[in-house]
Design an enzyme around this catalytic site. Structure first.
Site, PDB file in Angstrom:
ATOM      1  N   ARG A  15       0.944  -1.252  -0.041  1.00  0.00           N
ATOM      2  CA  ARG A  15      -0.157  -0.063  -0.094  1.00  0.00           C
ATOM      3  C   ARG A  15       0.678   1.294  -0.012  1.00  0.00           C
ATOM      4  NH1 ARG A  15      -4.978  -0.736   4.038  1.00  0.00           N
ATOM      5  NH2 ARG A  15      -6.076  -2.460   3.384  1.00  0.00           N
ATOM      6  N   HIS A  64      -7.363  -5.294  -7.960  1.00  0.00           N
ATOM      7  CA  HIS A  64      -7.371  -4.616  -6.858  1.00  0.00           C
ATOM      8  C   HIS A  64      -8.624  -4.939  -6.089  1.00  0.00           C
ATOM      9  CE1 HIS A  64      -5.154  -1.757  -4.401  1.00  0.00           C
ATOM     10  NE2 HIS A  64      -6.194  -0.937  -4.089  1.00  0.00           N
ATOM     11  N   TYR A  66     -19.018  10.644 -14.718  1.00  0.00           N
ATOM     12  CA  TYR A  66     -19.248  11.570 -15.656  1.00  0.00           C
ATOM     13  C   TYR A  66     -17.762  11.785 -16.090  1.00  0.00           C
ATOM     14  CZ  TYR A  66     -23.300  12.728 -12.685  1.00  0.00           C
ATOM     15  OH  TYR A  66     -24.651  12.797 -11.980  1.00  0.00           O
TER      16      TYR A  66
END
Length: 737
Positions: free
Chosen positions: A37, A83, A127
């Site tokens: 991470r 992921h 969007y």
């Protein structure tokens, strides 16, 4: 039939000590956080989430020439295939890769609202659309040619790359930041043209030092520009050790107005500073009168940054105004450098500039060799097939006869011409029209070209010198594709001691600091002539009364040995009861306030513990920058006294809890910034009761039981050496003035 009765625990309970169980599980969590991470790989500069986004977009063929796809589609592909985490975290990582104010070389070409430097967030993923940039293609170049290792995905349904081929040093070019368990990383962006030139220098001179590299890479190059004012010595130390920092200032110009007036126009922001929050902070400084030189601030930005700062009046020098604002606001920030990365073995390490570039070059050599071996295998296979075709052309009639007449033409071809099964299958699959004379010439030409390519590849894989030369050529091509002018200006190093202190811009007004017995503090304007008129909360009373100025720093000594620093200008008004001192400093609940003094530069304080130890401390060394204060005394503090300079104090008088008194010269005490100190007086039992410093000509004073001050003309009768036991003091002596 035998019936097995299940055990009450279901057979799933394991007995082990709680400490061992927690330790093992927490260690597994910590390692997972560090490697999966928080820390980037030194070879491609990516964390797993970024690498998976890049690979998923490559698999979706979202190259620069293709049409963009919805980000929701990309996030879904990444989450479903590679992921297994939340879509919000994946989209946040994708958005950052597309922001030109966050990435020096954006890797995602975003279409739609991807946020701005004001801190506004991106539009929802449904969007926005995205595709890869040319820079991202360079990082992925060769991934389909066995250039890197692959590993199974989380569900074993597919494979993902362990690392990307990385055509340029992305770790340093775009930087990285992250926090893991017990470690963190913070790497600033750099100019890729300078980085590649530094790589070329290492290829020519492997023994080149960091000093040599800094002739090419003078410092970070942030996407938002700005001016770096860190000294080259400090940057060199950061590049050598992998730890340090760089101070970055906003870029500004003076704009002349009518009648001799002017305004400051900020054109470039420091990296990662949100413009809207900076404007709010500057407005708060004006409202709270903490920036007296600044009159107004407004934002006239459109596509370019244009932040207007108006001075309070035209007589203020622009440089003085900006120096004060650099000190008071985020117009100047310090970007930390902590080049903590995962090396090629997956081990966390702090690397310097040269080590990072060396690791990148070593990775490129591995990629070059693997791609070469991949190409060699395919060239050899093609040459093998072409050799079979050449045999066909030499014996075309016989081949046609075998195909037409033999029941098993494949076996006959193999037996007659000594072909392999692969060659025989290829010949049988070849159309007759491809056996024309023209095709024979084409095959001969291809055979010759592939033979030359094979020889070149074999020579390349067997020569380290040729490999480094090939890497140099590849880097030069990448440099031409990505080269861009430096954005961050390397300015002159600014000496921190030359900074204009914020106190210089605070109106200097006389105040009286009032600290109650229960710890409520306030500042009354001017001098308090009659302390008895001061009002406190019920049950509270006056603790300390300190004359000071609004520009002063207050030193607050606590019984736990810490000294805290508070700005006098930050105190509440004297009209009310003030505010609790514990809200301003992190004072332990069990600790008491011993004394409060207004800081005087170059002055000294006598610090004494209840156990009878002490020393003289320079006040300049006692200033603390944090709420937690500074641990000065190792022990329980009894006194924190100003050593008078006019007249100069030269003696110390101490009294123990056993009522014995001792006087000795101040020169016997060491001067130190912190510690336990030396013994002031020797006690068989008990400890120190009180201490004072005085000038020999004036002599000390003490207070009797009735609160009256007493002179002590015969104090020399108690004069001795430090650490002595002393003798019985004058009748009634319990406390010094």
């Amino acid at each position: 039939m035998t019936i097995h009765t299940p055990t009450p625990d279901g057979g799933r309970i394991v007995e082990e000590p709680m400490g061992e169980a927690l330790s093992r599980r927490y260690l597994a969590y910590a390692l997972s956080t560090i490697t999966n991470r928080a820390l980037p790989d030194v070879r491609d500069g990516f964390k797993p989430v970024h690498r998976r986004i890049m690979y998923a977009m490559h698999q979706m063929r979202l190259n620069p020439q293709a049409a963009a796809r919805k980000c929701a589609k990309v996030v879904g592909e990444v989450m479903g295939g590679y992921h297994p985490h939340g879509d919000a975290s994946i989209y946040e990582a994708l958005v950052r890769l597309a922001q030109d104010f966050a990435q020096r070389y954006p890797l995602v070409d975003g279409q739609g609202n991807f946020g701005n430097i004001d801190g506004d967030s991106a539009a929802a993923m449904r969007y926005t659309e995205c595709k890869l940039t040319p820079a991202a293609v360079l990082l992925l170049d060769g991934i389909d040619q066995d250039a890197v290792d692959f590993r199974p995905t989380y569900d074993d349904q597919d494979e993902e790359p362990v690392v990307l081929p990385a055509g340029f040093p992305n770790l340093l070019a775009n930087g990285s930041s992250g926090i893991a368990v017990g470690m963190a990383t913070s790497i600033p962006p750099h100019n890729v043209g300078e980085l590649i030139d530094a790589c070329q220098l290492l290829l020519e001179r492997p023994d080149a030092t960091t000093v040599d590299l800094m002739q090419i890479v003078p410092g970070p190059d942030f996407p938002t520009g700005g001016v770096s004012v860190e000294s080259q010595a400090a940057i060199l130390d950061a590049y050598e050790t992998g730890r340090g920092g760089v101070r970055l200032r906003a870029k500004w110009v003076e704009e002349k107005l009518d009648r001799g007036a002017y305004q400051i126009v900020v054109t470039e922001m420091p990296y990662q500073v949100q413009k809207s929050r900076l404007i709010e902070a500057l407005a708060d400084l004006i409202e709270n009168k903490k920036a007296p030189l600044l009159g107004d601030v407004r934002d006239e930005s459109a596509e370019d940054i244009r932040l207007i700062l108006e001075p309070k009046n035209r007589t203020i020098e622009p440089e003085m105004l900006m120096e004060s604002l650099f000190k008071l606001s985020d117009l100047e920030v310090r970007f930390p450098i902590n080049m903590n990365v995962l090396d090629a073995t997956g081990t966390p390490r702090v690397m310097g500039l040269k080590e990072c570039l060396r690791a990148f070059l070593d990775h490129r050599r591995v990629v070059l060799n693997r791609r070469s071996q991949w190409r060699i295998a395919r060239v050899e296979k093609r040459l093998h097939l072409l050799e079979g075709l050449r045999i066909v052309f030499l014996n075309l009639d016989e081949v046609i006869r075998i195909v037409r007449e033999e029941e098993q033409p494949k076996a006959a071809l193999i037996a007659t011409f000594g072909l392999s099964e692969l060659q025989a299958d290829f010949i049988l699959d070849t159309r007759l029209r491809q056996l024309a004379r023209l095709e024979e010439m084409t095959i001969e030409k291809e055979f010759k070209e592939l033979s030359e390519e094979l020889a070149a590849l074999q020579a390349l894989t067997s020569s380290e010198a040729k490999q480094w030369k090939a890497i140099g050529k590849e880097l030069e091509a990448v440099r031409k594709a990505l080269i861009s002018p430096r954005r961050t200006v390397i300015g002159e190093a600014v000496d921190a001691s030359a900074f204009v202190a914020p106190e210089a811009f605070i109106p200097r007004e006389a105040i009286t600091v009032i600290l109650s017995d229960r710890g409520w503090i306030r500042a009354a304007k001017g001098k308090v002539d009659d302390p008895s008129e001061l009002k406190f909360k019920e049950g509270d009373k006056l603790g300390f009364l300190i004359p000071a100025f609004t520009t002063d720093k207050l030193l607050v000594g606590a019984s736990d040995g810490r000294i805290f620093t508070i700005g006098a200008d930050k105190l509440a008004s004297g009209r009310g009861h003030g505010e609790p001192l514990r809200l301003m400093i992190d004072l332990d609940e069990k600790a008491d306030i011993i004394n409060v003094v207004a800081h005087e530069p170059d002055a000294k304080l006598l610090i004494a513990s209840k156990a009878g130890y002490g020393f003289v401390a320079p006040e300049n060394d006692l200033l603390a920058q944090k709420r937690g204060g500074k641990q000065v005394l190792n022990g329980e503090m009894l006194a924190m006294l100003r050593v008078p300079s006019n007249p100069q104090a030269d003696h110390v008088a101490v009294i123990g809890e056993n009522i014995k008194t001792l006087v000795f010269t101040l020169a016997e005490l060491p001067e130190m910034g912190r510690g336990k100190g030396v013994k002031l007086q020797n006690y068989k039992q008990g400890g120190l009761a009180d201490v004072t410093v005085f000038n020999a000509e004036q002599g000390p004073e003490w207070v009797d039981g009735g609160g009256r001050r007493r002179n002590w003309p015969d104090w020399k009768d108690w004069l001795g050496k430090r650490a002595g036991a002393g003798r019985q003091g004058p009748r009634g002596l319990r406390k010094f003035r």
